[in-house]
Design an enzyme around this catalytic site. Structure first.
Site, PDB file in Angstrom:
ATOM      1  N   ASP A  35       0.862  -1.224  -0.123  1.00  0.00           N
ATOM      2  CA  ASP A  35       0.214   0.122  -0.016  1.00  0.00           C
ATOM      3  C   ASP A  35       0.946   1.368   0.032  1.00  0.00           C
ATOM      4  O   ASP A  35       0.616   2.235  -0.720  1.00  0.00           O
ATOM      5  CB  ASP A  35      -1.021   0.082   1.146  1.00  0.00           C
ATOM      6  CG  ASP A  35      -2.041  -0.987   1.089  1.00  0.00           C
ATOM      7  OD1 ASP A  35      -2.140  -1.424   0.001  1.00  0.00           O
ATOM      8  OD2 ASP A  35      -3.084  -1.080   1.700  1.00  0.00           O
ATOM      9  N   ASP A  39       0.841   4.257  -2.366  1.00  0.00           N
ATOM     10  CA  ASP A  39       0.427   5.787  -2.319  1.00  0.00           C
ATOM     11  C   ASP A  39       1.515   6.615  -2.754  1.00  0.00           C
ATOM     12  O   ASP A  39       1.351   7.925  -3.095  1.00  0.00           O
ATOM     13  CB  ASP A  39       0.338   5.891  -0.673  1.00  0.00           C
ATOM     14  CG  ASP A  39      -0.897   4.913   0.046  1.00  0.00           C
ATOM     15  OD1 ASP A  39      -1.636   4.883  -0.759  1.00  0.00           O
ATOM     16  OD2 ASP A  39      -0.739   4.750   1.035  1.00  0.00           O
ATOM     17  N   GLU A 115     -27.417 -14.348 -20.704  1.00  0.00           N
ATOM     18  CA  GLU A 115     -26.272 -13.939 -19.970  1.00  0.00           C
ATOM     19  C   GLU A 115     -26.689 -14.417 -18.687  1.00  0.00           C
ATOM     20  O   GLU A 115     -27.883 -14.560 -18.169  1.00  0.00           O
ATOM     21  CB  GLU A 115     -26.199 -12.305 -20.194  1.00  0.00           C
ATOM     22  CG  GLU A 115     -27.458 -11.619 -19.639  1.00  0.00           C
ATOM     23  CD  GLU A 115     -27.143 -10.134 -19.999  1.00  0.00           C
ATOM     24  OE1 GLU A 115     -27.281  -9.391 -19.247  1.00  0.00           O
ATOM     25  OE2 GLU A 115     -27.116  -9.653 -21.224  1.00  0.00           O
ATOM     26  N   LYS A 117     -27.556 -13.690 -14.949  1.00  0.00           N
ATOM     27  CA  LYS A 117     -27.895 -12.538 -14.248  1.00  0.00           C
ATOM     28  C   LYS A 117     -27.500 -12.341 -13.037  1.00  0.00           C
ATOM     29  O   LYS A 117     -27.606 -12.923 -11.896  1.00  0.00           O
ATOM     30  CB  LYS A 117     -29.821 -12.799 -13.775  1.00  0.00           C
ATOM     31  CG  LYS A 117     -30.713 -11.775 -13.418  1.00  0.00           C
ATOM     32  CD  LYS A 117     -32.134 -12.320 -13.417  1.00  0.00           C
ATOM     33  CE  LYS A 117     -33.057 -10.946 -12.863  1.00  0.00           C
ATOM     34  NZ  LYS A 117     -32.597 -10.485 -11.672  1.00  0.00           N
ATOM     35  N   ASP A 119     -26.225 -10.941  -9.503  1.00  0.00           N
ATOM     36  CA  ASP A 119     -26.839 -10.448  -8.555  1.00  0.00           C
ATOM     37  C   ASP A 119     -26.318  -9.284  -7.771  1.00  0.00           C
ATOM     38  O   ASP A 119     -25.367  -9.276  -6.914  1.00  0.00           O
ATOM     39  CB  ASP A 119     -26.870 -11.533  -7.159  1.00  0.00           C
ATOM     40  CG  ASP A 119     -28.043 -11.232  -6.290  1.00  0.00           C
ATOM     41  OD1 ASP A 119     -29.044 -10.409  -6.630  1.00  0.00           O
ATOM     42  OD2 ASP A 119     -28.094 -12.092  -5.320  1.00  0.00           O
ATOM     43  N   TYR A 227     -24.597  -4.691 -19.617  1.00  0.00           N
ATOM     44  CA  TYR A 227     -25.649  -5.471 -20.178  1.00  0.00           C
ATOM     45  C   TYR A 227     -26.589  -4.875 -21.163  1.00  0.00           C
ATOM     46  O   TYR A 227     -27.222  -5.509 -22.118  1.00  0.00           O
ATOM     47  CB  TYR A 227     -26.691  -6.455 -19.172  1.00  0.00           C
ATOM     48  CG  TYR A 227     -27.471  -5.453 -18.127  1.00  0.00           C
ATOM     49  CD1 TYR A 227     -28.261  -4.516 -18.703  1.00  0.00           C
ATOM     50  CD2 TYR A 227     -27.383  -5.486 -16.910  1.00  0.00           C
ATOM     51  CE1 TYR A 227     -29.207  -3.924 -17.918  1.00  0.00           C
ATOM     52  CE2 TYR A 227     -27.982  -4.752 -16.099  1.00  0.00           C
ATOM     53  CZ  TYR A 227     -28.999  -3.791 -16.640  1.00  0.00           C
ATOM     54  OH  TYR A 227     -29.850  -3.135 -15.832  1.00  0.00           O
ATOM     55  N   LYS A 316     -35.437 -17.523 -13.474  1.00  0.00           N
ATOM     56  CA  LYS A 316     -35.186 -17.394 -12.135  1.00  0.00           C
ATOM     57  C   LYS A 316     -34.472 -18.689 -11.635  1.00  0.00           C
ATOM     58  O   LYS A 316     -34.797 -19.827 -11.879  1.00  0.00           O
ATOM     59  CB  LYS A 316     -36.211 -17.139 -11.174  1.00  0.00           C
ATOM     60  CG  LYS A 316     -36.650 -15.537 -11.710  1.00  0.00           C
ATOM     61  CD  LYS A 316     -35.508 -14.496 -10.879  1.00  0.00           C
ATOM     62  CE  LYS A 316     -35.861 -14.269  -9.281  1.00  0.00           C
ATOM     63  NZ  LYS A 316     -35.140 -13.301  -8.682  1.00  0.00           N
ATOM     64  N   CYS A 410     -21.995 -34.052  29.032  1.00  0.00           N
ATOM     65  CA  CYS A 410     -22.172 -35.001  27.904  1.00  0.00           C
ATOM     66  C   CYS A 410     -23.373 -35.416  27.439  1.00  0.00           C
ATOM     67  O   CYS A 410     -23.812 -36.318  28.207  1.00  0.00           O
ATOM     68  CB  CYS A 410     -21.070 -35.736  27.552  1.00  0.00           C
ATOM     69  SG  CYS A 410     -21.317 -36.930  25.992  1.00  0.00           S
ATOM     70  N   CYS A 413     -22.930 -39.359  27.207  1.00  0.00           N
ATOM     71  CA  CYS A 413     -22.633 -40.430  28.463  1.00  0.00           C
ATOM     72  C   CYS A 413     -22.656 -39.851  29.676  1.00  0.00           C
ATOM     73  O   CYS A 413     -22.335 -40.257  30.898  1.00  0.00           O
ATOM     74  CB  CYS A 413     -21.115 -40.833  28.035  1.00  0.00           C
ATOM     75  SG  CYS A 413     -19.760 -39.454  28.268  1.00  0.00           S
ATOM     76  N   CYS A 427     -16.669 -33.252  25.398  1.00  0.00           N
ATOM     77  CA  CYS A 427     -16.832 -34.313  26.444  1.00  0.00           C
ATOM     78  C   CYS A 427     -15.503 -34.864  26.902  1.00  0.00           C
ATOM     79  O   CYS A 427     -14.572 -35.200  26.278  1.00  0.00           O
ATOM     80  CB  CYS A 427     -17.695 -35.576  25.815  1.00  0.00           C
ATOM     81  SG  CYS A 427     -17.551 -37.064  27.036  1.00  0.00           S
ATOM     82  N   CYS A 433     -16.834 -42.497  25.803  1.00  0.00           N
ATOM     83  CA  CYS A 433     -18.062 -42.159  25.533  1.00  0.00           C
ATOM     84  C   CYS A 433     -18.963 -42.751  24.198  1.00  0.00           C
ATOM     85  O   CYS A 433     -17.897 -42.786  23.217  1.00  0.00           O
ATOM     86  CB  CYS A 433     -17.803 -40.483  25.242  1.00  0.00           C
ATOM     87  SG  CYS A 433     -19.288 -39.653  24.545  1.00  0.00           S
TER      88      CYS A 433
END
Ligand SMILES: [Zn+2]
Length: 674
Positions: A35, A39, A115, A117, A119, A227, A316, A410, A413, A427, A433
């Site tokens: 970074d 800068d 194409e 869709k 979101d 689009y 959809k 537990c 057991c 446990c 167990c």
């Protein structure tokens, strides 16, 4: 003032460099330069632009130029942004074509542009004379909001179109979205900073675009795909949508590579099926496909209804997020004793399957969600990923809510529960167990482990409950007579099971290691261990230092492996299994891996090294198989810090990454180079 050629050239080089880094930073996970160096480039460009009066609107310095707004300006779209009609099955999609054919009076096959869709958030971008002048949200389709200051921060949106004779005016429409990688990266950062986790990419993208201060938007790695074209002046466009997309791409605008032209509605159905199958592996989230008439003349002939164009249809896909209710929370005991809360849900159809329970991982997760029994929640299931509760929906009626409490003993057991690491509980009974015993046997028999066909969950529980097996070695002592007596098991099934058990004895070392169920040793780690040592005796004898040289094994996993092999009961179990005939072919040890003991490890060098030039240190690390990275991340294994180390050292400390000084580093090189 005459600007020296040298300066003009430097400015143009700086702009190209900065835009490249912008794109790398947003599109890929790892920036090429730190970074601070970035800068410096921007500061130098700002200085030259100011000093020589070279500022142009398309300069990268203008991406985060503006001051924060006090409010958004409403604006009216010159050409309304319509919404789309929707269908969710193939029959309705076929009817769409029938309606078009009827309206056109022609029953020939039509050509479509298909194409994904995406979101995201629909936007309109106005370019005047090729320069980005205005960005606006879709809003209600008629009126939107001016988000120019935020749109400019998105590196893939050109501030100036790469076109010699730019049109007087052109409106580009598209979807701004947050890709899956960017979303994951954002949440990793939020986790590191202890700030709020984002729920889903779409809401995060919408929220980022609704920031008054563009610096906040710039922190979110937004992307865009075009689009369509809205209004335009001063140019002629091709008649085919497919050709228009090629043109837009040639101007430097981002166009979705998954757009495809298809002839006939059946081919569009195939496109949808293929896209749905790839949904999980796409880099961005989609909620369906859009099918458009490819020819613009035909589009105009078909025209629009009040709110939707007749020539386009959204197909959809099943929603990946749904709301449901948490009916109860149960606590399950895993094979290593870990107690996991599991939510029982009112069954809900999400991501293409019915979900009726989901893991809550641990008590911290419950607290983070603020979850109680009786809450309404949003459940997400994307692709093959296990469903998860992402959010509690706060309702006004808080009646019948019940706090979720960790059980006092537990549930399998009755033994005491103890804390296990930062967030888990287990446990304390270990192999006594029955739940742990059952889970470890189920794991041993599973397909990716010993692969004992027919020895499934139900049967394992039955065998343990009947006292017929107590550990994994007992499987090989099962006799046909007693098996055949079991409920729901006849002679034939018993025969098959015995044959499957017998067959499983011939296995591989990675499978066997994985089957043992050592904590955090998954199939991939088992494979690495097997390849590195080639022999189970050597693995059992390896100390932590040696184990940590195996690719992908860190101190925690090494400690789990040690704990496992230090337990005499486990060694006796392994011996019993071998006595009962479990065998695997010998493995040729990867000598290369042993010669490069730091294979798979990532080192970062920071500060000044006094006894060895940094290049030399880097060369030595590479020769030992390590990767040397420029910046510290969660994936860093070790930071070598000399005097003067600054932000990298702080970050390493914040992430609890191992830090060594030059003396320790030289000692390490000595030890490994012998
Ligand atoms: Zn127990």
């Amino acid at each position: 003032m005459a600007v020296p050629d040298k300066i003009t050239q430097e400015v143009s080089e700086l702009r190209a460099q900065i835009e490249t880094h912008n794109r790398l930073y947003h599109a890929l996970d790892s920036p090429e330069i730190p970074d601070a160096d970035y800068d410096v480039l921007v500061a130098r460009l700002e200085l030259l632009e100011d000093q020589y009066d070279l500022l142009i609107p398309s300069s990268p310095t203008q991406r985060i130029g503006g001051e924060a707004l006090s409010q958004f300006t409403q604006l009216t779209h010159v050409m309304p942004m319509l919404s789309l009609d929707k269908v969710s099955n193939e029959k309705d999609l076929a009817d769409f074509e029938l309606r078009l054919q009827k309206r056109l009076g022609d029953d020939g096959e039509l050509e479509y542009s298909c194409e994904p869709k995406v979101d995201g958030v629909a936007v309109s971008l106005l370019y005047r004379g090729g320069v980005l002048q205005r960005g606006a949200t879709r809003g209600d389709g008629v009126t939107g909001e001016d988000i120019t200051h935020n749109v400019k921060t998105i590196p893939s949106i050109p501030l100036q179109l790469e076109i010699a004779a730019a049109p007087a005016l052109i409106e580009i429409r598209g979807e701004i979205f947050l890709g899956k990688k960017g979303f994951a990266r954002l949440n990793r950062r939020a986790e590191e900073e202890g700030s709020k986790i984002f729920v889903n990419p779409r809401n995060t993208a919408a929220g980022a675009l609704r920031q008054l201060d563009p610096r906040h938007t710039a922190r979110v790695p937004l992307q865009m795909y075009c689009y369509s074209v809205g209004i335009f002046e001063g140019l002629a466009l091709p008649d085919q949508l497919g050709e228009i997309f090629k043109l837009l791409a040639s101007w430097g605008l981002p166009v979705n590579p998954d757009i495809s032209t298809r002839v006939g509605i059946e081919a569009c159905q195939t496109y949808c099926t293929e896209l749905l199958a790839r949904r999980d592996s796409l880099e961005y989230e989609i909620d369906g496909a859009v099918i458009k008439i490819d020819n613009l003349v035909t589009q105009r002939r078909l025209g629009s209804n009040a709110r939707t164009p007749r020539w386009a249809m959204a197909f959809k896909f099943p929603a990946e997020e749904k709301t449901t209710r948490v009916l109860d929370v149960e606590f399950q005991v895993g094979r290593t004793g870990t107690i996991t809360p599991v939510a029982r849900l009112e069954p809900v159809f999400v991501g293409g399957v019915t979900v009726s329970n989901t893991t809550l991982h641990n008590m911290d997760e419950i607290e983070r969600l603020g979850l109680s029994i009786g809450d309404t929640v949003i459940v997400r299931r994307a692709g093959d990923v296990i469903p998860k509760i992402v959010k509690v929906v706060r309702s006004r009626s808080q009646k019948n809510r019940k706090k979720i409490r960790l059980p006092e003993a537990c549930p399998a057991c009755g033994s005491a529960i103890e804390k296990d690491g930062e967030v888990f509980y287990k446990c304390s009974a270990g192999i006594i167990c029955p739940a742990q015993r059952k889970e470890s046997i189920k794991h041993f028999a599973s397909r990716t482990a010993m692969d004992i066909e027919g020895l499934g969950s139900k049967l394992v529980e039955q065998l343990v409950d009947e006292g017929m097996i107590g550990n994994v070695a007992d499987i090989f002592l099962l006799g046909i007579e007693r098996l055949a007596d079991l409920e729901r098991m006849g002679n034939k099934s018993a025969d098959n099971l015995i044959a499957a058990i017998d067959k499983s004895k011939q296995t591989t070392l990675p499978r066997f290691l994985f089957a043992l169920g050592i904590r955090e040793v998954g199939a991939a780690t088992a494979q690495q261990l097997a390849m590195y040592y080639g022999d189970i005796g050597q693995i059992a004898a390896a100390d932590a230092e040696s184990l940590e040289r195996v690719p992908d094994i860190g101190p925690i996993v090494a400690a789990h492996i040690r704990t496992f092999f230090e337990n005499p009961e486990n060694l006796a179990l392994i011996k019993a299994l071998q006595d009962y005939g479990v065998r695997w072919p010998e493995i040729a040890v990867d000598a290369n891996a042993q010669a490069r003991p730091l294979l798979g490890k990532t080192y970062v060098l920071t500060g000044t090294l006094q006894q060895m030039p940094r290049d030399e240190a880097k060369r030595r690390l590479l020769a030992l198989g390590a990767k040397v990275a420029g910046s510290v991340s969660k994936n860093t294994d070790c930071v070598v810090a000399g005097p003067g180390a600054g932000s990298k050292l702080m970050k390493a400390e914040a992430l609890a990454i191992k830090v060594i000084d030059e003396g320790e580093f030289l000692a390490l090189l000595d030890a490994l180079s012998q």
